[in-house]
Design a protein around this motif. Structure first.
Motif, PDB file in Angstrom:
ATOM      1  N   GLU A   1      18.030  41.060  38.012  1.00  0.00           N
ATOM      2  CA  GLU A   1      18.198  40.252  39.211  1.00  0.00           C
ATOM      3  C   GLU A   1      18.672  41.057  40.404  1.00  0.00           C
ATOM      4  OE1 GLU A   1      21.891  39.338  36.573  1.00  0.00           O
ATOM      5  OE2 GLU A   1      19.770  39.886  36.326  1.00  0.00           O
ATOM      6  N   HIS A   2      19.104  42.295  40.156  1.00  0.00           N
ATOM      7  CA  HIS A   2      19.529  43.162  41.256  1.00  0.00           C
ATOM      8  C   HIS A   2      18.660  44.414  41.339  1.00  0.00           C
ATOM      9  CE1 HIS A   2      22.948  40.684  42.269  1.00  0.00           C
ATOM     10  NE2 HIS A   2      23.334  40.680  41.009  1.00  0.00           N
ATOM     11  N   GLY A   3      17.412  44.300  40.899  1.00  0.00           N
ATOM     12  CA  GLY A   3      16.456  45.380  41.080  1.00  0.00           C
ATOM     13  C   GLY A   3      16.366  46.382  39.962  1.00  0.00           C
ATOM     14  N   GLY A   4      17.154  46.179  38.888  1.00  0.00           N
ATOM     15  CA  GLY A   4      17.143  47.117  37.780  1.00  0.00           C
ATOM     16  C   GLY A   4      16.152  46.756  36.693  1.00  0.00           C
ATOM     17  N   GLY A   5      16.207  47.508  35.610  1.00  0.00           N
ATOM     18  CA  GLY A   5      15.278  47.288  34.512  1.00  0.00           C
ATOM     19  C   GLY A   5      15.782  46.368  33.434  1.00  0.00           C
TER      20      GLY A   5
ATOM     21  N   GLU B 275      29.570  39.256  43.908  1.00  0.00           N
ATOM     22  CA  GLU B 275      28.140  39.071  44.132  1.00  0.00           C
ATOM     23  C   GLU B 275      27.704  39.824  45.388  1.00  0.00           C
ATOM     24  OE1 GLU B 275      24.372  38.183  43.303  1.00  0.00           O
ATOM     25  OE2 GLU B 275      26.116  37.823  42.008  1.00  0.00           O
ATOM     26  N   ALA B 276      28.555  39.837  46.399  1.00  0.00           N
ATOM     27  CA  ALA B 276      28.225  40.565  47.623  1.00  0.00           C
ATOM     28  C   ALA B 276      28.124  42.065  47.362  1.00  0.00           C
ATOM     29  CB  ALA B 276      29.281  40.284  48.694  1.00  0.00           C
ATOM     30  N   GLN B 277      29.035  42.618  46.546  1.00  0.00           N
ATOM     31  CA  GLN B 277      28.986  44.037  46.217  1.00  0.00           C
ATOM     32  C   GLN B 277      27.728  44.365  45.413  1.00  0.00           C
ATOM     33  OE1 GLN B 277      32.774  44.337  44.234  1.00  0.00           O
ATOM     34  NE2 GLN B 277      33.854  45.023  46.078  1.00  0.00           N
ATOM     35  N   LYS B 278      27.379  43.490  44.498  1.00  0.00           N
ATOM     36  CA  LYS B 278      26.172  43.718  43.702  1.00  0.00           C
ATOM     37  C   LYS B 278      24.938  43.734  44.591  1.00  0.00           C
ATOM     38  CE  LYS B 278      28.128  41.499  39.588  1.00  0.00           C
ATOM     39  NZ  LYS B 278      28.042  40.342  38.661  1.00  0.00           N
ATOM     40  N   GLN B 279      24.843  42.770  45.495  1.00  0.00           N
ATOM     41  CA  GLN B 279      23.679  42.692  46.372  1.00  0.00           C
ATOM     42  C   GLN B 279      23.624  43.876  47.331  1.00  0.00           C
ATOM     43  OE1 GLN B 279      23.678  38.885  48.312  1.00  0.00           O
ATOM     44  NE2 GLN B 279      23.455  37.724  46.400  1.00  0.00           N
ATOM     45  N   ALA B 280      24.802  44.359  47.727  1.00  0.00           N
ATOM     46  CA  ALA B 280      24.854  45.452  48.697  1.00  0.00           C
ATOM     47  C   ALA B 280      24.484  46.800  48.078  1.00  0.00           C
ATOM     48  CB  ALA B 280      26.248  45.539  49.323  1.00  0.00           C
ATOM     49  N   TRP B 281      24.814  47.011  46.789  1.00  0.00           N
ATOM     50  CA  TRP B 281      24.702  48.337  46.211  1.00  0.00           C
ATOM     51  C   TRP B 281      23.680  48.483  45.088  1.00  0.00           C
ATOM     52  CZ3 TRP B 281      26.456  52.340  48.667  1.00  0.00           C
ATOM     53  CH2 TRP B 281      27.473  52.156  49.623  1.00  0.00           C
ATOM     54  N   LEU B 282      23.560  47.519  44.213  1.00  0.00           N
ATOM     55  CA  LEU B 282      22.740  47.723  43.023  1.00  0.00           C
ATOM     56  C   LEU B 282      21.254  47.923  43.312  1.00  0.00           C
ATOM     57  CD1 LEU B 282      24.441  45.353  40.419  1.00  0.00           C
ATOM     58  CD2 LEU B 282      24.816  47.795  40.845  1.00  0.00           C
ATOM     59  N   PRO B 283      20.626  47.137  44.199  1.00  0.00           N
ATOM     60  CA  PRO B 283      19.208  47.391  44.462  1.00  0.00           C
ATOM     61  C   PRO B 283      18.936  48.801  44.985  1.00  0.00           C
ATOM     62  CG  PRO B 283      19.834  45.230  45.264  1.00  0.00           C
ATOM     63  CD  PRO B 283      21.106  45.928  44.901  1.00  0.00           C
ATOM     64  N   GLY B 284      19.809  49.284  45.874  1.00  0.00           N
ATOM     65  CA  GLY B 284      19.640  50.624  46.422  1.00  0.00           C
ATOM     66  C   GLY B 284      19.869  51.716  45.392  1.00  0.00           C
TER      67      GLY B 284
ATOM     68  N   LEU C   3      37.833  46.519  47.334  1.00  0.00           N
ATOM     69  CA  LEU C   3      38.342  46.493  45.968  1.00  0.00           C
ATOM     70  C   LEU C   3      37.272  45.958  45.028  1.00  0.00           C
ATOM     71  CD1 LEU C   3      40.851  46.723  44.012  1.00  0.00           C
ATOM     72  CD2 LEU C   3      41.238  44.301  44.515  1.00  0.00           C
ATOM     73  N   VAL C   4      37.051  46.661  43.919  1.00  0.00           N
ATOM     74  CA  VAL C   4      36.084  46.220  42.918  1.00  0.00           C
ATOM     75  C   VAL C   4      36.813  45.496  41.801  1.00  0.00           C
ATOM     76  CG1 VAL C   4      34.335  46.938  41.249  1.00  0.00           C
ATOM     77  CG2 VAL C   4      34.536  48.130  43.436  1.00  0.00           C
ATOM     78  N   GLY C   5      36.407  44.272  41.549  1.00  0.00           N
ATOM     79  CA  GLY C   5      36.961  43.538  40.420  1.00  0.00           C
ATOM     80  C   GLY C   5      38.366  43.039  40.657  1.00  0.00           C
ATOM     81  N   ASP C   6      39.065  42.829  39.548  1.00  0.00           N
ATOM     82  CA  ASP C   6      40.401  42.257  39.557  1.00  0.00           C
ATOM     83  C   ASP C   6      41.442  43.360  39.708  1.00  0.00           C
ATOM     84  OD1 ASP C   6      42.814  41.017  39.052  1.00  0.00           O
ATOM     85  OD2 ASP C   6      42.095  39.868  37.341  1.00  0.00           O
ATOM     86  N   GLU C   7      42.329  43.202  40.664  1.00  0.00           N
ATOM     87  CA  GLU C   7      43.374  44.201  40.881  1.00  0.00           C
ATOM     88  C   GLU C   7      44.231  44.412  39.639  1.00  0.00           C
ATOM     89  OE1 GLU C   7      47.274  44.882  43.793  1.00  0.00           O
ATOM     90  OE2 GLU C   7      45.843  43.257  44.212  1.00  0.00           O
ATOM     91  N   ASN C   8      44.336  43.396  38.792  1.00  0.00           N
ATOM     92  CA  ASN C   8      45.182  43.501  37.602  1.00  0.00           C
ATOM     93  C   ASN C   8      44.425  43.918  36.355  1.00  0.00           C
ATOM     94  OD1 ASN C   8      47.650  42.599  38.879  1.00  0.00           O
ATOM     95  ND2 ASN C   8      46.693  40.580  38.996  1.00  0.00           N
ATOM     96  N   ALA C   9      43.154  44.260  36.506  1.00  0.00           N
ATOM     97  CA  ALA C   9      42.360  44.661  35.343  1.00  0.00           C
ATOM     98  C   ALA C   9      41.700  46.011  35.575  1.00  0.00           C
ATOM     99  CB  ALA C   9      41.305  43.605  35.030  1.00  0.00           C
ATOM    100  N   GLY C  10      42.364  46.834  36.401  1.00  0.00           N
ATOM    101  CA  GLY C  10      41.774  48.108  36.784  1.00  0.00           C
ATOM    102  C   GLY C  10      41.517  49.047  35.626  1.00  0.00           C
ATOM    103  N   LEU C  11      42.419  49.066  34.625  1.00  0.00           N
ATOM    104  CA  LEU C  11      42.256  49.989  33.505  1.00  0.00           C
ATOM    105  C   LEU C  11      41.008  49.646  32.702  1.00  0.00           C
ATOM    106  CD1 LEU C  11      43.671  52.434  32.324  1.00  0.00           C
ATOM    107  CD2 LEU C  11      44.884  50.898  30.750  1.00  0.00           C
ATOM    108  N   LEU C  12      40.799  48.363  32.444  1.00  0.00           N
ATOM    109  CA  LEU C  12      39.600  47.922  31.736  1.00  0.00           C
ATOM    110  C   LEU C  12      38.349  48.311  32.518  1.00  0.00           C
ATOM    111  CD1 LEU C  12      38.049  46.205  29.608  1.00  0.00           C
ATOM    112  CD2 LEU C  12      38.477  44.219  31.079  1.00  0.00           C
ATOM    113  N   GLN C  13      38.378  48.102  33.815  1.00  0.00           N
ATOM    114  CA  GLN C  13      37.233  48.413  34.654  1.00  0.00           C
ATOM    115  C   GLN C  13      36.991  49.913  34.733  1.00  0.00           C
ATOM    116  OE1 GLN C  13      38.340  44.483  37.317  1.00  0.00           O
ATOM    117  NE2 GLN C  13      38.643  46.505  38.177  1.00  0.00           N
TER     118      GLN C  13
END
Length: 386
Positions: free
Chosen positions: A59-63, A104-113, A224-234
């Motif tokens: 849905e974001h231009g990938g395979g 969703e905004a970050q995905k649309q902004a970066w993943l297709p490119g 900021l990507v994701g949850d500020e309190n879940a940075g280690l997982l990310q």
């Protein structure tokens, strides 16, 4: 159960990427390096064929595939002599993190490119004083109204001169405990105050290494990507693919070197028969082949576990795969050069430069000693010395 044999789809992907790689080959990469430019032609064609974003959501231009598919792409390009280092960074690390945790905004902004090769993202975690201890990262972010202010330094960051942004690993203060916790920020390279300089490396490669510095650069809240309190997982959602892809890079390089050595040993005749008939030549090459196949099996296991969502098991397997591939790569390249003798150091055969490159697979992105620490502590339950 972890599949031992590749699916028909994976075999077809491997064959298709191999055909692409052979049309470019080692001579193309050597020319690119000599001319001081980047492998744009190969990067663009790989993107057009859907290989750069094979792991990203459809849905974001990938395979719609995973790290298993992307590792095949990198391995086969490496086997053809034309690996693309930024495959590890842009789609594997940054693309994966944004796909899993981005808005969703970050995905649309970066993943297709990222998928179609028109946008490139670098990854910044290593710091001058932290070394292998990520808990000593000093890059920090603090809130200023609705924005973030980011301060820090990073070193050995690949491809910043070509990147549109860098995914920076920083730390923010936990409001409850006062301790610092890891967080990820998308930092466009044209952000005011964001500076970088090239590091003069002995290793020649199209992808240059850089040191970054920034002092209270202002970022919007949505950096900021994701949850500020879940940075280690990310963070580890990006580091595990990095290790798997580094294994693919090393295996591809080693397969290229081994193939050169086998061809030479099959044809080179000194004492009335090809030198490959002598066990002193044949056995080390056979041993390298075995070690590479074992490393690939562990890499496939790690990719399968990661794509299946088993992050804990994938962490162990990814570290093991990176360790095994790095060791096998260094030995294979060394034996290949030794098999060719003086010819192994000539430009004609293209092996000498791999001696330094192979060593990188033992060092980056995590040293073999730190992997042994991980296995001894996490797997075997032995106490830490630090």
């Amino acid at each position: 159960m972890t599949p031992v044999l590749e699916s028909e789809e994976h075999k077809a992907l491997r064959a298709a990427v191999s055909a692409l790689g052979k049309r470019y080959g080692r001579a193309y990469i050597a020319t690119v390096d000599k001319e001081g430019r980047h492998p744009d032609e190969l990067w663009s064609e790989a993107a057009k064929l859907g290989y750069l974003g094979v792991n990203l959501p459809e849905e974001h231009g990938g395979g719609g595939g995973g790290i298993a598919e992307l590792s095949i792409v990198l391995e086969e390009l490496g086997t053809a002599g034309c690996p693309l280092l930024m495959l590890i960074v842009s789609p594997a690390i940054c693309g994966t993190v944004i796909a899993r945790f981005g808005t969703e905004a970050q995905k649309q902004a970066w993943l297709p490119g990222i998928a179609d090769g028109t946008r490139l993202m670098a990854f910044g975690i290593t710091e001058p004083d932290a070394g292998s201890n990520s808990h000593r990262i000093t890059t920090t972010a603090r809130r200023d109204g609705g924005d973030w202010l980011l301060t820090g330094r990073k070193v050995f960051i690949s491809g910043v001169d070509r990147a549109d942004a860098v995914l920076i690993v920083g730390r923010t203060e936990d409001a409850r405990t006062g301790s610092l916790k890891p967080c990820l920020f998308i930092v466009p390279t044209d952000t005011p105050g964001f500076e970088y300089r090239q590091i003069d490396m002995e290793l020649r490669a199209a992808e240059k290494q850089f040191e970054l510095s920034f002092d209270d650069i202002r970022l919007p809240a949505d950096a900021l990507v994701g949850d500020e309190n879940a940075g280690l997982l990310q963070l580890f959602a990006g580091l595990n693919p990095e290790r798997i892809m580094t294994a693919a890079f090393a295996i591809g390089m080693a397969r290229y070197a081994l193939a050169k050595a086998v061809d030479y040993a099959r044809d080179r005749t000194v004492w009335r028969q090809p030198i490959g008939a002598h066990q002193a030549i044949a056995h080390p090459l056979a041993q390298s082949h075995i070690e590479l196949e074992l490393a690939r099996l562990m890499m496939q296991k790690a990719a399968h576990l990661y794509d299946a969502g088993d992050d804990a098991a994938a962490g162990e397997a990814a570290n093991m795969a990176k360790y095994a591939a790095g060791e096998a790569c260094v030995k294979a390249v060394d034996q290949a050069v030794h098999t060719l003798g003086g010819n192994g150091l000539t430009h004609e055969f293209g092996l000498a430069s791999l001696i330094t490159a192979a060593r990188v697979s033992r060092i980056a992105p995590v040293s073999r000693e730190m992997i042994l620490n991980y296995v001894s502590h996490q797997t075997l339950g032995l106490p830490k010395s630090y």
